[in-house]
Design an enzyme around this catalytic site. Sequence first.
Site, mmCIF file in Angstrom:
data_model
loop_
_atom_site.group_PDB
_atom_site.id
_atom_site.type_symbol
_atom_site.label_atom_id
_atom_site.label_comp_id
_atom_site.label_asym_id
_atom_site.label_seq_id
_atom_site.Cartn_x
_atom_site.Cartn_y
_atom_site.Cartn_z
ATOM 1 N N GLY A 66 0.818 -1.220 0.000
ATOM 2 C CA GLY A 66 0.000 0.000 0.000
ATOM 3 C C GLY A 66 0.847 1.263 0.000
ATOM 4 N N GLY A 67 0.551 2.149 0.932
ATOM 5 C CA GLY A 67 1.263 3.424 1.010
ATOM 6 C C GLY A 67 2.763 3.242 1.194
ATOM 7 N N GLY A 92 16.764 8.558 -35.502
ATOM 8 C CA GLY A 92 16.224 9.383 -34.422
ATOM 9 C C GLY A 92 17.056 9.261 -33.165
ATOM 10 N N ALA A 93 17.682 8.095 -33.012
ATOM 11 C CA ALA A 93 18.475 7.884 -31.805
ATOM 12 C C ALA A 93 19.669 8.848 -31.757
ATOM 13 C CB ALA A 93 18.940 6.440 -31.733
#
Length: 511
Positions: free
Chosen positions: A171-172, A406-407
């Site tokens: 949880g938290g 693009g790299a």
Amino acid sequence: MNLQDKFKDFESRNAQAELGGGKERIEKRKLQGLLTARQRVQLLLDPDTFVEMDKFVVHKTTDFGMGDQKIPGDGFVTGYGKIDGRLVYVFSQDFTVFGGSLSRTNANKVIKIMDLAMKMGAPVIGLNDSGGARIQEGVESLAGYADIFYRNVMSSGVVPQISAILGPCAGGAVYSPAITDFILMTKDSSYMFVTGPDVIKTVTHEEVTKNELGGAMTHNSKSGVAHLMADNEEQAMMMLRELLSFIPSNNMEDPPFKPTNDPVDKIDESLDLVVPEDPNKPYDIKDIIFKIVDDEIFFEIQPFYAQNIVIGFGRMGGQSVGFIANQPNFLAGVLDINSSIKAARFVRFCDAFNIPLVVLEDVPGFLPGTTQEFGGIIKHGAKLLYAFAEATVPKITLITRKAYGGAYDVMNSKHIGADYNLAYPTAEIAVMGVEGAVKILHRNVSDTDELKKIQDDYKQKFANPYKAAEVGYIDEIIYPRQTRKKIIEVLQMTKNKIVKNPAKKHGNIPL
Ligand code: HXC
């Protein structure tokens, strides 16, 4: 009560607080090889520097028979101390007290040290061992967590926040660490999950062990939630100390400078042989990193996750540096979803805390395929592009071999703000590799001799760094043996860099 009695009373109250959930529970944990919350703090900090705060606070719940189960300190050890002589704030959850769960009362203890850390500009280290929100307290414990989450977010990028996960956390107790900068887990004794195996079995009918679901290796290699893994708690504390040695105490400071006897102008001939002549042959980029950092010390982050990119801290000429390096040894160093996210977050951490970026680039491009496209590589790859572009710390790139497509742009190219771009003579800067390019441009050529000629022609044009150097996109071409010397020169040259991005509330990184 006379003075002696008062002192005795104080002593017995201290002893009671230090007993946490009782001898029996402590013994049980000892048998599992686990340390107590206070032993952990002692191991983490410089000797005799820990100052404990709020040792006697107790919870205020009366529901579910809680009224007569009050333990001084309420299961959290909080305070301040030093690491390598530098101030840090610490909280350590005691699993023997209601499973280390968070109450309104002990949440306030954490909040108190987090607020102090922000005022004093010092890191917060959380030693987590907790079943999450204290069930008996209902909304009060949920409120406590939300108050902490809010502070985690406000502190992000102002003071370093580091989490160790040392037991079963739910949880938290996993969401707060998730907002912090680094998560370390101990092998075979720590777990992180939002819901445990029992709930999963009820809801989805899946059978999964605690370890498979949320063990240290799961989060270090599969989910990417964790950044570091230690064999045991002693090693965990040493790793946290080492990690902090590369990081400033807050965003207004520079990282600590650590003088070295390793010559800053060292020429290492063995570097000339690391990148193989055959461009399709893999090699280990870490061989280069270890040869160029001070004293061969490289502190790798997320070594088991997205291994096609290597990230971590080292020092060069005493100055802390964040490395981002494509790894030709793994998936040819390709960029994919996981490696983009891994590197982007690291770039943003370094930028937030004034740590210069050194990029070692050997990347054949983005990984093609439906898995990547459906998984959102466009959005995730853009994270890395965004992170490099917005970073204002000194940014240096060295292309060791491939910088394709693009790299090339994404990996800290000149165009997105790199301050200095270096390349080895073995660098190849092109839209794509020879075979791919020739196939697209000369689809109809079937004659092998002619094809070979076209390929050679392409190779000669693009399989080198000189086209990029001719137009000034590469500032300098260097011999591999000079790498350490050259990068240190640039680090010194860029030391006083001041760049300010346009004023705005905040940008909108593609999440
Ligand atoms: C109160 C708790 C507790 C909790 C454990 N204990 N979790 N008490 N509140 N959340 C107590 C147990 O009653 C037990 O008390 C002792 O701690 C040890 O727990 P065990 O279950 O015996 O230990 P273990 O088998 O090791 O299992 C650990 C565990 C499990 C996996 C953490 O206890 C568990 O699943 N706890 C509940 C986790 C959970 O769902 N928490 C709420 C999350 S919601 P005794 O007296 O027997 O020693 C949340 C909201 C935050 O946190 C918001 C998130 C966005």
